[in-house]
Design a protein around this motif. Sequence first.
Motif, PDB file in Angstrom:
ATOM      1  N   VAL A   1     -12.905   2.304  -5.906  1.00 31.00           N
ATOM      2  CA  VAL A   1     -12.227   2.438  -4.621  1.00 31.00           C
ATOM      3  C   VAL A   1     -13.071   1.791  -3.535  1.00 31.00           C
ATOM      4  O   VAL A   1     -14.277   1.555  -3.721  1.00 31.00           O
ATOM      5  CB  VAL A   1     -11.935   3.922  -4.256  1.00 31.00           C
ATOM      6  CG1 VAL A   1     -11.186   4.632  -5.363  1.00 31.00           C
ATOM      7  CG2 VAL A   1     -13.211   4.661  -3.908  1.00 31.00           C
TER       8      VAL A   1
ATOM      9  N   PHE B   1      -9.212   3.562  -0.449  1.00 32.53           N
ATOM     10  CA  PHE B   1      -8.101   2.895  -1.116  1.00 32.53           C
ATOM     11  C   PHE B   1      -8.542   2.430  -2.496  1.00 32.53           C
ATOM     12  O   PHE B   1      -9.714   2.074  -2.695  1.00 32.53           O
ATOM     13  CB  PHE B   1      -7.633   1.670  -0.311  1.00 32.53           C
ATOM     14  CG  PHE B   1      -7.016   2.011   1.013  1.00 32.53           C
ATOM     15  CD1 PHE B   1      -5.635   2.021   1.166  1.00 32.53           C
ATOM     16  CD2 PHE B   1      -7.806   2.345   2.103  1.00 32.53           C
ATOM     17  CE1 PHE B   1      -5.060   2.345   2.389  1.00 32.53           C
ATOM     18  CE2 PHE B   1      -7.247   2.677   3.327  1.00 32.53           C
ATOM     19  CZ  PHE B   1      -5.863   2.680   3.473  1.00 32.53           C
TER      20      PHE B   1
ATOM     21  N   GLU C   1       1.103   5.660   0.016  1.00 34.68           N
ATOM     22  CA  GLU C   1       0.445   6.920   0.317  1.00 34.68           C
ATOM     23  C   GLU C   1       0.525   7.868  -0.882  1.00 34.68           C
ATOM     24  O   GLU C   1      -0.055   8.939  -0.878  1.00 34.68           O
ATOM     25  CB  GLU C   1       1.120   7.593   1.522  1.00 34.68           C
ATOM     26  CG  GLU C   1       0.953   6.811   2.818  1.00 34.68           C
ATOM     27  CD  GLU C   1      -0.474   6.918   3.370  1.00 34.68           C
ATOM     28  OE1 GLU C   1      -1.150   7.907   3.060  1.00 34.68           O
ATOM     29  OE2 GLU C   1      -0.886   6.007   4.090  1.00 34.68           O
TER      30      GLU C   1
ATOM     31  N   GLY D   1      -4.742  -0.960  -3.910  1.00 35.61           N
ATOM     32  CA  GLY D   1      -4.152  -0.953  -2.578  1.00 35.61           C
ATOM     33  C   GLY D   1      -3.613   0.397  -2.163  1.00 35.61           C
ATOM     34  O   GLY D   1      -3.389   0.644  -0.975  1.00 35.61           O
ATOM     35  N   ASP D   2      -3.404   1.311  -3.128  1.00 36.55           N
ATOM     36  CA  ASP D   2      -2.933   2.655  -2.797  1.00 36.55           C
ATOM     37  C   ASP D   2      -4.012   3.430  -2.046  1.00 36.55           C
ATOM     38  O   ASP D   2      -5.191   3.345  -2.380  1.00 36.55           O
ATOM     39  CB  ASP D   2      -2.559   3.437  -4.058  1.00 36.55           C
ATOM     40  CG  ASP D   2      -1.199   3.053  -4.611  1.00 36.55           C
ATOM     41  OD1 ASP D   2      -0.536   2.187  -4.016  1.00 36.55           O
ATOM     42  OD2 ASP D   2      -0.804   3.617  -5.645  1.00 36.55           O
ATOM     43  N   ARG D   3      -3.577   4.193  -1.076  1.00 41.86           N
ATOM     44  CA  ARG D   3      -4.502   5.038  -0.323  1.00 41.86           C
ATOM     45  C   ARG D   3      -4.718   6.351  -1.056  1.00 41.86           C
ATOM     46  O   ARG D   3      -3.772   6.940  -1.578  1.00 41.86           O
ATOM     47  CB  ARG D   3      -3.948   5.313   1.077  1.00 41.86           C
ATOM     48  CG  ARG D   3      -4.850   6.164   1.965  1.00 41.86           C
ATOM     49  CD  ARG D   3      -4.314   6.208   3.385  1.00 41.86           C
ATOM     50  NE  ARG D   3      -5.128   7.063   4.223  1.00 41.86           N
ATOM     51  CZ  ARG D   3      -4.904   8.359   4.448  1.00 41.86           C
ATOM     52  NH1 ARG D   3      -3.836   8.935   3.893  1.00 41.86           N
ATOM     53  NH2 ARG D   3      -5.695   9.063   5.224  1.00 41.86           N
TER      54      ARG D   3
ATOM     55  N   THR E   1       0.831  -1.186   0.000  1.00 41.36           N
ATOM     56  CA  THR E   1       0.000   0.000   0.000  1.00 41.36           C
ATOM     57  C   THR E   1       0.868   1.239   0.000  1.00 41.36           C
ATOM     58  O   THR E   1       1.839   1.332   0.722  1.00 41.36           O
ATOM     59  CB  THR E   1      -0.914   0.002   1.240  1.00 41.36           C
ATOM     60  OG1 THR E   1      -1.766  -1.121   1.156  1.00 41.36           O
ATOM     61  CG2 THR E   1      -1.760   1.274   1.285  1.00 41.36           C
TER      62      THR E   1
END
Length: 230
Positions: free
Chosen positions: A70, A79, A5, A38-40, A3
């Motif tokens: 998302v 996410f 940010e 999975g990226d926030r 993940t």
Amino acid sequence: MKTSENSAKFQPIDRDGLVERVANLLSDAIIKGQMKPGDRLSESVIAREMGLSRAPVREAARLLESSGLVAYQPNRGFFVRKISAQQLDDLYDLRIAIEVAAARRVLRHGDDALLDGLREQYETLKAVSNIETDMHVQVEADMEFHRRMILASGNPRFLKIFDQIARETELSIVVIGTLYGDPEWIAETHVPILEALAARDEPGVVAAIEYHIGEAQRLVTQQFRLLEDK
């Protein structure tokens, strides 16, 4: 998948249709792979880059949640959604059902102008498949062919569902990192759909759609399962 940010780099935007425009920018960043599953979605970072407050970014994220791009995690935020092979398989089943239903309506109500538009988009799809071009251009050309058929059905609910399905389908291609087959072969599998629509051949249309989307379903989910096994 790790993940992150990090978010895509955005430019400041004006206030007209703000939430929808923010949602479109975020959606494009996800579909183009600038933001990975999975990226926030860091509201503060995105808002700062766009020159906005956090509120419209949060509202845009909720729009993307409803579209399936998302997911919200309580106390953590939004996410980019991770898609499983089974979810993808279910998505293609839904796509087949919607497109078959739309094609049947087209056969009842369609006209020559519709077929001309589909032929025109097929030529675009064939053209981009014959040159070295961005994978996303090819996927978008493919989806536009199907969207035109859905639009011609005259059922706005079909179109709304298809637009969501199309975005999730594009996201799956981003995760794999490649098309599910040879671009020219993918383009050619649209020909039987065109021919059956022109002949007003309902069984032929159904068979052509089920083959075209079914092969994509088989190949894409197969590649997804290989990724899940790693």
